[in-house]
Scaffold this motif. Structure first.
Motif, PDB file in Angstrom:
ATOM      1  N   LEU A 265       0.800  -1.176  -0.070  1.00 53.75           N
ATOM      2  CA  LEU A 265       0.056  -0.016  -0.063  1.00 53.75           C
ATOM      3  C   LEU A 265       0.814   1.283  -0.080  1.00 53.75           C
ATOM      4  O   LEU A 265       0.714   2.200  -0.597  1.00 53.75           O
ATOM      5  N   ILE A 266       2.028   1.088   0.616  1.00 49.57           N
ATOM      6  CA  ILE A 266       2.867   2.444   0.797  1.00 49.57           C
ATOM      7  C   ILE A 266       3.648   2.677  -0.368  1.00 49.57           C
ATOM      8  O   ILE A 266       3.648   3.804  -1.006  1.00 49.57           O
ATOM      9  N   GLY A 267       3.947   1.679  -1.151  1.00 48.65           N
ATOM     10  CA  GLY A 267       4.639   1.665  -2.415  1.00 48.65           C
ATOM     11  C   GLY A 267       3.615   1.953  -3.439  1.00 48.65           C
ATOM     12  O   GLY A 267       3.966   2.986  -4.287  1.00 48.65           O
ATOM     13  N   GLY A 268       2.242   1.445  -3.524  1.00 43.61           N
ATOM     14  CA  GLY A 268       1.448   1.738  -4.585  1.00 43.61           C
ATOM     15  C   GLY A 268       0.901   3.025  -4.399  1.00 43.61           C
ATOM     16  O   GLY A 268       0.839   3.776  -5.352  1.00 43.61           O
ATOM     17  N   THR A 269       0.878   3.662  -2.874  1.00 42.05           N
ATOM     18  CA  THR A 269       0.375   4.970  -2.789  1.00 42.05           C
ATOM     19  C   THR A 269       1.195   6.060  -3.534  1.00 42.05           C
ATOM     20  O   THR A 269       0.869   7.018  -4.118  1.00 42.05           O
ATOM     21  N   VAL A 270       2.623   5.877  -3.070  1.00 40.96           N
ATOM     22  CA  VAL A 270       3.524   6.682  -3.714  1.00 40.96           C
ATOM     23  C   VAL A 270       3.654   6.690  -5.171  1.00 40.96           C
ATOM     24  O   VAL A 270       3.406   7.801  -5.969  1.00 40.96           O
ATOM     25  N   LEU A 271       3.338   5.515  -5.791  1.00 39.87           N
ATOM     26  CA  LEU A 271       3.604   5.312  -7.391  1.00 39.87           C
ATOM     27  C   LEU A 271       2.193   6.176  -7.906  1.00 39.87           C
ATOM     28  O   LEU A 271       2.254   6.703  -9.051  1.00 39.87           O
ATOM     29  N   SER A 272       1.167   5.675  -7.279  1.00 43.41           N
ATOM     30  CA  SER A 272      -0.171   6.225  -7.815  1.00 43.41           C
ATOM     31  C   SER A 272      -0.381   7.631  -7.757  1.00 43.41           C
ATOM     32  O   SER A 272      -0.854   8.273  -8.483  1.00 43.41           O
ATOM     33  N   THR A 273      -0.102   8.141  -6.452  1.00 42.74           N
ATOM     34  CA  THR A 273       0.108   9.783  -6.476  1.00 42.74           C
ATOM     35  C   THR A 273       0.902  10.584  -7.435  1.00 42.74           C
ATOM     36  O   THR A 273       0.714  11.598  -7.613  1.00 42.74           O
ATOM     37  N   GLY A 274       1.991   9.706  -7.701  1.00 45.31           N
ATOM     38  CA  GLY A 274       3.004  10.346  -8.577  1.00 45.31           C
ATOM     39  C   GLY A 274       2.452  10.243 -10.171  1.00 45.31           C
ATOM     40  O   GLY A 274       3.228  10.774 -10.764  1.00 45.31           O
ATOM     41  N   GLY A 275       1.731   9.491 -10.274  1.00 42.04           N
ATOM     42  CA  GLY A 275       0.869   9.492 -11.365  1.00 42.04           C
ATOM     43  C   GLY A 275       1.397   8.455 -12.490  1.00 42.04           C
ATOM     44  O   GLY A 275       1.316   8.336 -13.801  1.00 42.04           O
ATOM     45  N   SER A 276       2.445   7.424 -11.705  1.00 38.67           N
ATOM     46  CA  SER A 276       3.116   6.608 -12.748  1.00 38.67           C
ATOM     47  C   SER A 276       2.470   5.216 -12.536  1.00 38.67           C
ATOM     48  O   SER A 276       2.977   4.098 -13.285  1.00 38.67           O
ATOM     49  N   LEU A 277       1.477   4.953 -11.840  1.00 41.17           N
ATOM     50  CA  LEU A 277       0.526   3.857 -11.432  1.00 41.17           C
ATOM     51  C   LEU A 277      -0.785   4.132 -11.567  1.00 41.17           C
ATOM     52  O   LEU A 277      -1.257   4.757 -10.854  1.00 41.17           O
ATOM     53  N   ALA A 278      -1.479   3.290 -12.283  1.00 45.78           N
ATOM     54  CA  ALA A 278      -3.102   3.156 -12.500  1.00 45.78           C
ATOM     55  C   ALA A 278      -3.469   2.867 -11.200  1.00 45.78           C
ATOM     56  O   ALA A 278      -3.041   1.928 -10.667  1.00 45.78           O
ATOM     57  N   PRO A 279      -4.609   3.564 -10.510  1.00 46.28           N
ATOM     58  CA  PRO A 279      -5.110   3.067  -9.160  1.00 46.28           C
ATOM     59  C   PRO A 279      -5.576   1.422  -9.413  1.00 46.28           C
ATOM     60  O   PRO A 279      -5.371   0.625  -8.366  1.00 46.28           O
ATOM     61  N   ALA A 280      -6.291   1.127 -10.664  1.00 45.01           N
ATOM     62  CA  ALA A 280      -6.663  -0.205 -10.744  1.00 45.01           C
ATOM     63  C   ALA A 280      -5.587  -1.347 -10.809  1.00 45.01           C
ATOM     64  O   ALA A 280      -5.770  -2.254 -10.388  1.00 45.01           O
ATOM     65  N   ASP A 281      -4.098  -0.832 -11.284  1.00 46.14           N
ATOM     66  CA  ASP A 281      -3.187  -1.720 -11.170  1.00 46.14           C
ATOM     67  C   ASP A 281      -2.764  -2.140  -9.836  1.00 46.14           C
ATOM     68  O   ASP A 281      -1.592  -2.927  -9.641  1.00 46.14           O
ATOM     69  N   LEU A 282      -3.343  -1.443  -8.810  1.00 46.65           N
ATOM     70  CA  LEU A 282      -2.401  -1.791  -7.245  1.00 46.65           C
ATOM     71  C   LEU A 282      -3.365  -2.866  -7.007  1.00 46.65           C
ATOM     72  O   LEU A 282      -2.624  -3.605  -6.115  1.00 46.65           O
ATOM     73  N   LEU A 283      -4.593  -3.470  -7.527  1.00 44.42           N
ATOM     74  CA  LEU A 283      -5.298  -4.407  -7.102  1.00 44.42           C
ATOM     75  C   LEU A 283      -4.567  -5.757  -7.029  1.00 44.42           C
ATOM     76  O   LEU A 283      -4.508  -6.482  -6.182  1.00 44.42           O
ATOM     77  N   PRO A 284      -4.046  -5.990  -8.485  1.00 44.35           N
ATOM     78  CA  PRO A 284      -3.231  -7.556  -8.199  1.00 44.35           C
ATOM     79  C   PRO A 284      -2.174  -7.565  -7.521  1.00 44.35           C
ATOM     80  O   PRO A 284      -2.050  -8.631  -6.838  1.00 44.35           O
ATOM     81  N   PHE A 285      -1.469  -6.348  -7.094  1.00 50.64           N
ATOM     82  CA  PHE A 285      -0.370  -6.474  -6.060  1.00 50.64           C
ATOM     83  C   PHE A 285      -0.839  -6.655  -4.648  1.00 50.64           C
ATOM     84  O   PHE A 285      -0.145  -7.610  -3.829  1.00 50.64           O
ATOM     85  N   LEU A 286      -2.086  -6.098  -4.390  1.00 50.71           N
ATOM     86  CA  LEU A 286      -2.528  -6.598  -2.984  1.00 50.71           C
ATOM     87  C   LEU A 286      -3.152  -7.673  -2.992  1.00 50.71           C
ATOM     88  O   LEU A 286      -3.146  -8.570  -1.769  1.00 50.71           O
ATOM     89  N   LEU A 287      -3.708  -8.415  -4.115  1.00 53.34           N
ATOM     90  CA  LEU A 287      -4.136  -9.923  -4.002  1.00 53.34           C
ATOM     91  C   LEU A 287      -2.957 -10.824  -3.973  1.00 53.34           C
ATOM     92  O   LEU A 287      -3.014 -11.911  -3.440  1.00 53.34           O
ATOM     93  N   LEU A 288      -2.245 -10.643  -4.944  1.00 52.64           N
ATOM     94  CA  LEU A 288      -1.124 -11.821  -5.320  1.00 52.64           C
ATOM     95  C   LEU A 288       0.213 -11.449  -4.418  1.00 52.64           C
ATOM     96  O   LEU A 288       1.300 -12.129  -4.296  1.00 52.64           O
ATOM     97  N   GLY A 289       0.471 -10.293  -3.859  1.00 54.26           N
ATOM     98  CA  GLY A 289       1.664 -10.000  -3.083  1.00 54.26           C
ATOM     99  C   GLY A 289       1.937 -10.872  -1.865  1.00 54.26           C
ATOM    100  O   GLY A 289       2.730 -11.136  -1.705  1.00 54.26           O
TER     101      GLY A 289
END
Length: 471
Positions: A265-289
């Protein structure tokens, strides 16, 4: 003695290679199928979060694929578990048969040098200890590595930076694994096993000798021996726990789902707020991570089971490797019953001679008493007469024939002996009397009982001879 090479673990398990392969393949396919529901959730999330109207067909397709994957996973993992447990039963049966066969071939004197508890542990506990290795570990350990590797490859295609961030808990946990496998940890584990063996031996000896012990008022001393073994084990166990506590305490939080989710979540939030990661792309990391920590958990559990099984198999191999007394290719029949010992020497360890230069003649129709202080070799000398051991040099002859030239069948038809410690089989009195002559008739059994002056006493027992099987 005939040298016997103890079979290696791969050789012992070679006949079951096909079943092992089936267990692993079914487990891996089933575990990979278990990714389908997670990927279906990812696909549904992406579809629902996509701008514009929701594609109902795509959502339902993902749901069907996810449900089908879950069904396949349940079906194949159940099949893998069933085959694994059936295989475990076959392997344990084969091990016990091999042990029974080997124990039937080793010199009888070898048993006098081993404690009952040690052999009971090998045949019982050590054979049972291979259960996790046979029924669970192969498939589960392989799938625990295959599934995370597939998940890792999938996540790399989405965002390599967040994938590396997701691996941080795994790296932290792996760094602690060597601390659990240091020489001191392995030594403590060996001491743990030895302590368990000491407790098993003391329990068996206490139970088997309780009647004699109580008759002479020694129950307290015998009980204290068990307590001493238990106290020693507690000390060993505490030392082992203290050594493992630090690495285990560090691995627990590193592999825990909350910590993994927090890192993602911390890593995904940093990348998402920076505009380099789509919010929907955070979902597979939360499930498969979460699944990426499975290999490290397998290192902590599966490898422990593998090491325990290997130690148990090592003790089984030690018994299977005990050399047997050689049988002559052309047995010679004795001429008479005269026993002669000529310049007999014997040693249990090839270093310290127990007997040296013994010359002795036992004439038929005579009685000879072997007298001497404790430890002088009386029992060893007597054990050479029925060939419980072979002498290191010299010869033991019966009727002019070296015992090594007699077949065991002929030897035990000619020489009889009575042990100090009597053991009865879990069978009828008649079966125990006829043990040396399995084809003995009812009349033979009764005649032997009369000659031994125990016939009337047997008839007083609740079931007498229990001769139903010999009627």
């Amino acid at each position: 003695m005939t040298t016997t090479t103890a079979p290696t673990l791969p050789r012992l398990l070679r006949p079951y290679a096909g079943s092992f392969a089936a267990v692993v393949v079914l487990q891996v396919i089933g575990a990979l199928s278990g990714l389908a529901p997670l990927l279906a959730v990812v696909e549904v999330g992406r579809t629902l979060l996509a701008p514009g109207p929701v594609d109902d067909g795509r959502v339902w397709t993902a749901v069907v694929v996810g449900a089908s994957g879950m069904f396949v996973r349940l079906l194949l993992t159940a099949a893998s578990s069933g085959i694994g447990h059936l295989l475990d039963g076959r392997v344990q049966l084969a091990f016990r048969r091999l042990l029974a066969e080997r124990l039937g071939q080793v010199p009888i004197g070898w048993f006098s040098r081993r404690r009952t508890g040690e052999l009971a542990k090998v045949v019982g506990e050590d054979v049972g200890a291979v259960h996790p290795f046979i029924a669970h570990t192969p498939g589960e350990l392989v799938s625990a590595f295959v599934v995370p590797l597939v998940s890792l490859g999938y996540l790399f295609t989405i965002d390599w930076r967040l994938t590396l961030i997701t691996l941080i808990p795994v790296v932290l946990a792996v760094a602690l694994v060597p601390l659990m496998m240091t020489p001191s940890r392995l030594r403590e584990q060996a001491e743990f096993d030895q302590g368990m063996a000491e407790i098993s031996t003391s329990v068996v000896e206490f139970v088997q000798g309780i009647a004699v012990v109580k008759a002479f008022g020694g129950a307290g001393r015998a009980h204290r021996r068990f307590l001493t073994a238990a106290d020693a084990f507690v000390g060993t166990f505490n030392q082992w726990v203290r050594g493992m506590a630090g690495p285990a305490a560090g691995m627990q939080p590193a592999l825990s789902p909350p910590f993994v989710l927090a890192v993602v979540l911390i890593g995904g939030t940093v990348l998402s707020t920076g505009g380099s990661l789509a919010p929907a792309d955070l979902l597979p990391f939360l499930l498969l991570g979460l699944g990426l920590t499975a290999p490290v958990a397998a290192l902590g559990h599966g490898f422990d089971e593998v090491r325990a099984a290997r130690r148990a198999v090592g003790r089984i191999r030690d018994v299977l490797g005990v050399p047997s007394l050689p049988e002559p290719s052309h047995p010679v029949a004795p001429q008479g019953h005269r026993m002669e010992l000529q310049d007999v020497r014997f040693s249990y360890d090839a270093e310290h001679e127990v007997l040296r230069g013994i010359d002795l003649v036992l004439e038929p129709g005579t009685v000879t008493a072997i007298v001497g202080p404790s430890g002088s070799g009386k029992s060893t000398l007597v054990n050479l007469l029925p060939r419980f051991f072979d002498p290191a040099s010299g010869s033991v002859r019966l009727g002019g024939v070296d015992l090594r030239e007699l077949g065991s069948r002929e030897l035990y038809r000619t020489v009889s002996f009575v042990f100090q410690d009597v053991r009865l089989l879990r069978a009828s009195v008649a079966d125990n009397i006829a043990l040396a002559v399995p084809r003995a008739s009812l009349d033979d059994v009764i005649r032997a009982a009369r000659q031994a002056n125990i016939h009337d006493r047997i008839l007083e027992l609740p079931r007498g001879f229990s001769l139903d099987s010999r009627a």
